[in-house]
Design a protein around this motif. Structure first.
Motif, PDB file in Angstrom:
ATOM      1  N   PRO A  83       0.833  -1.209   0.000  1.00 49.71           N
ATOM      2  CA  PRO A  83       0.000   0.000   0.000  1.00 49.71           C
ATOM      3  C   PRO A  83       0.866   1.256   0.000  1.00 49.71           C
ATOM      4  O   PRO A  83       1.904   1.315   0.662  1.00 49.71           O
ATOM      5  CB  PRO A  83      -0.794  -0.111   1.303  1.00 49.71           C
ATOM      6  CG  PRO A  83      -0.742  -1.557   1.674  1.00 49.71           C
ATOM      7  CD  PRO A  83       0.560  -2.081   1.127  1.00 49.71           C
ATOM      8  N   ASP A  84       0.438   2.247  -0.768  1.00 51.17           N
ATOM      9  CA  ASP A  84       1.134   3.533  -0.810  1.00 51.17           C
ATOM     10  C   ASP A  84       0.765   4.305   0.452  1.00 51.17           C
ATOM     11  O   ASP A  84      -0.411   4.582   0.690  1.00 51.17           O
ATOM     12  CB  ASP A  84       0.708   4.314  -2.054  1.00 51.17           C
ATOM     13  CG  ASP A  84       1.474   5.603  -2.237  1.00 51.17           C
ATOM     14  OD1 ASP A  84       1.987   6.150  -1.243  1.00 51.17           O
ATOM     15  OD2 ASP A  84       1.556   6.070  -3.378  1.00 51.17           O
ATOM     16  N   GLY A  88      -4.004   5.934  -0.272  1.00 52.12           N
ATOM     17  CA  GLY A  88      -4.597   4.642   0.055  1.00 52.12           C
ATOM     18  C   GLY A  88      -5.195   3.907  -1.129  1.00 52.12           C
ATOM     19  O   GLY A  88      -5.417   2.702  -1.072  1.00 52.12           O
ATOM     20  N   ARG A  89      -5.437   4.603  -2.259  1.00 48.51           N
ATOM     21  CA  ARG A  89      -6.002   3.961  -3.440  1.00 48.51           C
ATOM     22  C   ARG A  89      -4.933   3.340  -4.313  1.00 48.51           C
ATOM     23  O   ARG A  89      -5.234   2.622  -5.257  1.00 48.51           O
ATOM     24  CB  ARG A  89      -6.773   4.982  -4.286  1.00 48.51           C
ATOM     25  CG  ARG A  89      -7.926   5.642  -3.539  1.00 48.51           C
ATOM     26  CD  ARG A  89      -8.429   6.837  -4.308  1.00 48.51           C
ATOM     27  NE  ARG A  89      -7.354   7.838  -4.391  1.00 48.51           N
ATOM     28  CZ  ARG A  89      -7.256   8.782  -5.295  1.00 48.51           C
ATOM     29  NH1 ARG A  89      -8.157   8.887  -6.232  1.00 48.51           N
ATOM     30  NH2 ARG A  89      -6.251   9.637  -5.278  1.00 48.51           N
ATOM     31  N   SER A  91      -0.881   1.521  -4.987  1.00 51.03           N
ATOM     32  CA  SER A  91       0.137   0.620  -4.444  1.00 51.03           C
ATOM     33  C   SER A  91       1.513   1.065  -4.913  1.00 51.03           C
ATOM     34  O   SER A  91       1.665   1.569  -6.024  1.00 51.03           O
ATOM     35  CB  SER A  91      -0.089  -0.811  -4.949  1.00 51.03           C
ATOM     36  OG  SER A  91      -1.279  -1.336  -4.458  1.00 51.03           O
TER      37      SER A  91
END
Length: 159
Positions: A83-84, A88-89, A91
């Motif tokens: 996850p980035d 949050g949407r 990677s």
């Protein structure tokens, strides 16, 4: 002047590109890589890109084919996603240790293939070829972006 379509730069460059692709594919396959994966591998190694969107832009391909390629690369153990922390949407994509370990051999194989393909070229000729191809690619990128622009009058498209 009547030019043979099979002697045009576009056709000859296409033949050269296919030859390089076949050679590269043959040399990369034993290392577990495909020639289409090279821009992704290099961008991830150099830190030039770490998201699917950035990788697609870097490799100059659309998002859906990039998503498919990344899924295959993840399946084959070449990349991993996390996850980035800032989005949050999204990677963050990184190379696995396996890919990092094999990449220097892949780059060496590709450089060796390029060197062998240019065997009868002087250093000056090879440099000139690279410079001319770089300019040609920039011209083509510019033409494609104009052609893809909605509402661009035909007279501005170079017709």
């Amino acid at each position: 002047m009547d030019l043979d379509v099979l002697a045009t730069p576009g056709h000859l460059i296409s033949l050269a590109a296919r030859g390089f692709a076949r050679l590269s594919e043959a040399r990369l396959k034993p290392l577990g890589f495909g020639v289409g994966q090279l821009p992704v591998l290099v961008a991830l190694q150099d830190g030039r890109a770490s998201t699917q969107r950035d990788l697609a832009r870097f490799a100059k391909i659309e998002q859906p084919p990039m998503a498919q390629m990344l899924a295959r690369m993840e399946r084959d153990g070449l990349i991993q996603r996390a996850p980035d922390p800032t989005d949050g949407r999204s990677s963050r994509i990184t190379l696995t240790e396996v890919a990092e370990a094999r990449l220097p051999d892949a780059v060496a194989a590709l450089l060796r293939g390029n060197h062998e393909a240019l065997r009868d070229f002087t250093d000056e000729e090879a440099g000139l070829l690279i410079a001319l191809l770089t300019r040609l690619i920039a011209n083509l990128d510019r033409l494609v972006s104009v052609e893809a622009s909605p509402g661009t009058p035909i007279s501005e498209k170079g017709d």
